[in-house]
Design a protein around this motif. Structure first.
Motif, PDB file in Angstrom:
ATOM      1  N   VAL A 153      -7.455  -4.255  38.239  1.00  0.00           N
ATOM      2  CA  VAL A 153      -8.066  -5.324  39.032  1.00  0.00           C
ATOM      3  C   VAL A 153      -9.564  -5.034  39.172  1.00  0.00           C
ATOM      4  CG1 VAL A 153      -5.951  -5.847  40.309  1.00  0.00           C
ATOM      5  CG2 VAL A 153      -7.520  -4.099  41.179  1.00  0.00           C
ATOM      6  N   GLY A 154     -10.298  -6.003  39.695  1.00  0.00           N
ATOM      7  CA  GLY A 154     -11.731  -5.805  39.917  1.00  0.00           C
ATOM      8  C   GLY A 154     -12.444  -5.508  38.612  1.00  0.00           C
ATOM      9  N   PRO A 155     -13.287  -4.474  38.584  1.00  0.00           N
ATOM     10  CA  PRO A 155     -14.026  -4.161  37.353  1.00  0.00           C
ATOM     11  C   PRO A 155     -13.122  -3.705  36.212  1.00  0.00           C
ATOM     12  CG  PRO A 155     -14.382  -2.467  39.025  1.00  0.00           C
ATOM     13  CD  PRO A 155     -13.655  -3.585  39.703  1.00  0.00           C
ATOM     14  N   ALA A 156     -11.858  -3.402  36.523  1.00  0.00           N
ATOM     15  CA  ALA A 156     -10.903  -2.987  35.490  1.00  0.00           C
ATOM     16  C   ALA A 156      -9.988  -4.137  35.062  1.00  0.00           C
ATOM     17  CB  ALA A 156     -10.054  -1.824  35.997  1.00  0.00           C
ATOM     18  N   ALA A 157     -10.277  -5.365  35.495  1.00  0.00           N
ATOM     19  CA  ALA A 157      -9.426  -6.502  35.166  1.00  0.00           C
ATOM     20  C   ALA A 157      -9.297  -6.659  33.650  1.00  0.00           C
ATOM     21  CB  ALA A 157      -9.976  -7.780  35.792  1.00  0.00           C
ATOM     22  N   PRO A 158      -8.132  -7.090  33.158  1.00  0.00           N
ATOM     23  CA  PRO A 158      -7.852  -7.046  31.721  1.00  0.00           C
ATOM     24  C   PRO A 158      -8.491  -8.140  30.886  1.00  0.00           C
ATOM     25  CG  PRO A 158      -5.951  -7.869  32.925  1.00  0.00           C
ATOM     26  CD  PRO A 158      -6.939  -7.417  33.959  1.00  0.00           C
ATOM     27  N   ALA A 159      -9.252  -9.050  31.473  1.00  0.00           N
ATOM     28  CA  ALA A 159      -9.853 -10.133  30.687  1.00  0.00           C
ATOM     29  C   ALA A 159     -10.789  -9.592  29.604  1.00  0.00           C
ATOM     30  CB  ALA A 159     -10.617 -11.090  31.608  1.00  0.00           C
ATOM     31  N   ARG A 160     -11.377  -8.407  29.799  1.00  0.00           N
ATOM     32  CA  ARG A 160     -12.310  -7.836  28.819  1.00  0.00           C
ATOM     33  C   ARG A 160     -11.634  -6.819  27.904  1.00  0.00           C
ATOM     34  NH1 ARG A 160     -15.415  -4.619  30.715  1.00  0.00           N
ATOM     35  NH2 ARG A 160     -14.754  -4.437  32.865  1.00  0.00           N
ATOM     36  N   TRP A 161     -10.308  -6.691  28.019  1.00  0.00           N
ATOM     37  CA  TRP A 161      -9.617  -5.690  27.223  1.00  0.00           C
ATOM     38  C   TRP A 161      -9.290  -6.211  25.830  1.00  0.00           C
ATOM     39  CZ3 TRP A 161      -5.170  -3.188  30.565  1.00  0.00           C
ATOM     40  CH2 TRP A 161      -5.710  -2.710  31.775  1.00  0.00           C
ATOM     41  N   LEU A 162      -9.346  -5.323  24.869  1.00  0.00           N
ATOM     42  CA  LEU A 162      -8.740  -5.525  23.553  1.00  0.00           C
ATOM     43  C   LEU A 162      -7.564  -4.559  23.489  1.00  0.00           C
ATOM     44  CD1 LEU A 162      -8.815  -6.708  20.612  1.00  0.00           C
ATOM     45  CD2 LEU A 162     -10.035  -4.608  20.002  1.00  0.00           C
ATOM     46  N   LEU A 163      -6.368  -5.101  23.395  1.00  0.00           N
ATOM     47  CA  LEU A 163      -5.156  -4.281  23.419  1.00  0.00           C
ATOM     48  C   LEU A 163      -4.530  -4.266  22.032  1.00  0.00           C
ATOM     49  CD1 LEU A 163      -2.922  -2.721  24.888  1.00  0.00           C
ATOM     50  CD2 LEU A 163      -1.907  -4.915  25.533  1.00  0.00           C
ATOM     51  N   ALA A 164      -4.305  -3.075  21.518  1.00  0.00           N
ATOM     52  CA  ALA A 164      -3.660  -2.914  20.213  1.00  0.00           C
ATOM     53  C   ALA A 164      -2.517  -1.914  20.364  1.00  0.00           C
ATOM     54  CB  ALA A 164      -4.672  -2.429  19.175  1.00  0.00           C
ATOM     55  N   PHE A 165      -1.706  -1.832  19.320  1.00  0.00           N
ATOM     56  CA  PHE A 165      -0.548  -0.941  19.345  1.00  0.00           C
ATOM     57  C   PHE A 165      -0.710   0.128  18.274  1.00  0.00           C
ATOM     58  CE2 PHE A 165       0.824  -5.162  20.782  1.00  0.00           C
ATOM     59  CZ  PHE A 165       1.034  -4.831  22.117  1.00  0.00           C
ATOM     60  N   CYS A 166      -0.390   1.364  18.642  1.00  0.00           N
ATOM     61  CA  CYS A 166      -0.668   2.503  17.778  1.00  0.00           C
ATOM     62  C   CYS A 166       0.306   2.612  16.619  1.00  0.00           C
ATOM     63  CB  CYS A 166      -0.669   3.789  18.594  1.00  0.00           C
ATOM     64  SG  CYS A 166      -1.935   3.779  19.895  1.00  0.00           S
ATOM     65  N   ASP A 167       1.476   2.063  16.769  1.00  0.00           N
ATOM     66  CA  ASP A 167       2.404   1.918  15.660  1.00  0.00           C
ATOM     67  C   ASP A 167       3.385   0.819  16.011  1.00  0.00           C
ATOM     68  OD1 ASP A 167       3.838   3.459  17.596  1.00  0.00           O
ATOM     69  OD2 ASP A 167       5.118   4.306  16.022  1.00  0.00           O
ATOM     70  N   GLU A 168       4.132   0.392  15.026  1.00  0.00           N
ATOM     71  CA  GLU A 168       5.104  -0.669  15.263  1.00  0.00           C
ATOM     72  C   GLU A 168       6.275  -0.502  14.311  1.00  0.00           C
ATOM     73  OE1 GLU A 168       6.895  -2.406  17.007  1.00  0.00           O
ATOM     74  OE2 GLU A 168       5.610  -4.103  17.526  1.00  0.00           O
ATOM     75  N   ARG A 169       7.456  -0.737  14.872  1.00  0.00           N
ATOM     76  CA  ARG A 169       8.652  -0.793  14.033  1.00  0.00           C
ATOM     77  C   ARG A 169       8.742  -2.196  13.462  1.00  0.00           C
ATOM     78  NH1 ARG A 169      10.302   1.518  19.308  1.00  0.00           N
ATOM     79  NH2 ARG A 169      10.243   3.785  19.036  1.00  0.00           N
ATOM     80  N   LEU A 170       9.028  -2.307  12.173  1.00  0.00           N
ATOM     81  CA  LEU A 170       9.026  -3.624  11.529  1.00  0.00           C
ATOM     82  C   LEU A 170      10.369  -4.318  11.750  1.00  0.00           C
ATOM     83  CD1 LEU A 170       6.965  -2.916   8.308  1.00  0.00           C
ATOM     84  CD2 LEU A 170       6.202  -3.749  10.546  1.00  0.00           C
ATOM     85  N   VAL A 171      10.494  -4.818  12.958  1.00  0.00           N
ATOM     86  CA  VAL A 171      11.665  -5.565  13.405  1.00  0.00           C
ATOM     87  C   VAL A 171      11.164  -6.832  14.075  1.00  0.00           C
ATOM     88  CG1 VAL A 171      13.104  -3.493  13.684  1.00  0.00           C
ATOM     89  CG2 VAL A 171      11.683  -4.290  15.590  1.00  0.00           C
ATOM     90  N   PRO A 172      12.021  -7.833  14.278  1.00  0.00           N
ATOM     91  CA  PRO A 172      11.563  -9.045  14.968  1.00  0.00           C
ATOM     92  C   PRO A 172      11.047  -8.720  16.379  1.00  0.00           C
ATOM     93  CG  PRO A 172      13.684  -9.419  13.898  1.00  0.00           C
ATOM     94  CD  PRO A 172      13.409  -7.945  13.802  1.00  0.00           C
ATOM     95  N   PRO A 173      10.096  -9.514  16.883  1.00  0.00           N
ATOM     96  CA  PRO A 173       9.514  -9.222  18.202  1.00  0.00           C
ATOM     97  C   PRO A 173      10.535  -9.152  19.331  1.00  0.00           C
ATOM     98  CG  PRO A 173       8.228 -10.891  17.059  1.00  0.00           C
ATOM     99  CD  PRO A 173       9.454 -10.669  16.231  1.00  0.00           C
ATOM    100  N   GLU A 174      11.640  -9.877  19.197  1.00  0.00           N
ATOM    101  CA  GLU A 174      12.654  -9.871  20.253  1.00  0.00           C
ATOM    102  C   GLU A 174      13.600  -8.676  20.157  1.00  0.00           C
ATOM    103  OE1 GLU A 174      14.149 -12.429  16.830  1.00  0.00           O
ATOM    104  OE2 GLU A 174      12.254 -12.172  17.918  1.00  0.00           O
ATOM    105  N   HIS A 175      13.460  -7.882  19.083  1.00  0.00           N
ATOM    106  CA  HIS A 175      14.322  -6.718  18.884  1.00  0.00           C
ATOM    107  C   HIS A 175      13.961  -5.646  19.910  1.00  0.00           C
ATOM    108  CE1 HIS A 175      16.127  -3.197  16.919  1.00  0.00           C
ATOM    109  NE2 HIS A 175      16.793  -4.039  16.137  1.00  0.00           N
ATOM    110  N   PRO A 176      14.961  -4.936  20.459  1.00  0.00           N
ATOM    111  CA  PRO A 176      14.642  -3.913  21.473  1.00  0.00           C
ATOM    112  C   PRO A 176      13.767  -2.778  20.965  1.00  0.00           C
ATOM    113  CG  PRO A 176      16.982  -3.870  20.858  1.00  0.00           C
ATOM    114  CD  PRO A 176      16.413  -5.120  20.297  1.00  0.00           C
TER     115      PRO A 176
END
Length: 252
Positions: free
Chosen positions: A59-82
């Motif tokens: 919140v405040g100066p740390a509010a996420p509107a200025r964030w760029l969020l990425a993922f360090c790795d990903e399993r190649l499964v559908p997004p709804e997969h657990p």
């Protein structure tokens, strides 16, 4: 190797105390960034910790509107997969963050591994123009009982990758086998890396990573940010075999 002064090991009684401290660190780094704050997250148990504790801190100066969020790795499964890292964060964390939320870079679903890696690398290069290797403000990583981090596994050829910023893996020893992952050059270019590990099952490998001097280091031990800082957030069970000096954080 990272200078000793740049590595700090913080130990908390349990994940319940670790989570708010991790969230405060993320918020402090976001506020200090001034402009855009680039954050890379790993999945697994980190999703639940951050979903619980990060929204109240962002919140405040740390509010996420200025964030760029990425993922360090990903399993190649559908997004709804657990097993989907992006899917888990989309479901558990992002709806709880203050609107407007961060810009999210996620691997394109449905692509074969090599194409998915190339597509994600192109997204990162567009988001980090002029940088041969993307420099994240903060990466939050996990570590497996075998010492893997992201989808970089012990003894795997990807540990030697020097050119690619995102690599495909089709033979992950941990299912699902098809994944994409940031490579060590990206991890080691970050301004700060924080590893999070909890539970007694991590104790033996953490002793190897943090106290060992192995000729062929485990993947997590190869993460040594060149110009940044390296932090470890552990609970007491995960840290129980360590003999190095640590910062103990008791319950207030």
């Amino acid at each position: 190797m990272a200078a000793a002064a740049s590595r700090r090991v913080s130990v908390f009684p349990s994940p319940r105390e670790l989570g708010p401290a991790l969230a405060r660190l993320v918020a402090e780094r976001a506020a200090a960034a001034g402009g855009r704050f680039s954050l890379g997250l790993s999945g697994g148990s980190l999703v639940g910790i951050l979903a619980r504790d990060l929204p109240p801190a962002a919140v405040g100066p740390a509010a996420p509107a200025r964030w760029l969020l990425a993922f360090c790795d990903e399993r190649l499964v559908p997004p709804e997969h657990p097993e989907s890292t992006a899917g888990a964060y989309e479901a558990q964390l992002l709806p709880r963050l203050l609107a407007p939320g961060p810009r999210v870079l996620a691997p394109a679903p449905g692509l074969p591994p090599a194409a998915a890696a190339d597509d994600y690398a192109a997204q990162l290069r567009q988001a980090f123009p002029g940088e041969d290797v993307p420099v994240f403000d903060l990466l939050v990583l996990g570590v497996g009982p075998d010492g893997h981090t992201c989808s970089l596994f012990p003894g795997h050829p990807l540990l030697q990758e020097k050119e690619k910023i995102v690599a495909a893996i089709t033979d992950s020893p941990k299912p699902p086998p098809e994944r994409i992952t940031l490579t060590l050059p990206v991890l080691n270019a970050a301004r700060m890396v924080v590893f999070v590990a909890t539970g007694e099952g991590k104790a033996a490998v953490l002793k190897r990573i943090l106290e060992g001097d192995e000729e062929n280091p485990l993947p997590a031990a190869r993460v040594r940010p060149r110009s940044g800082q390296l932090r470890w957030f552990l609970d007491a069970a995960a840290a129980k075999e360590l003999t190095i000096p640590v910062e103990n954080h008791s319950v207030p």
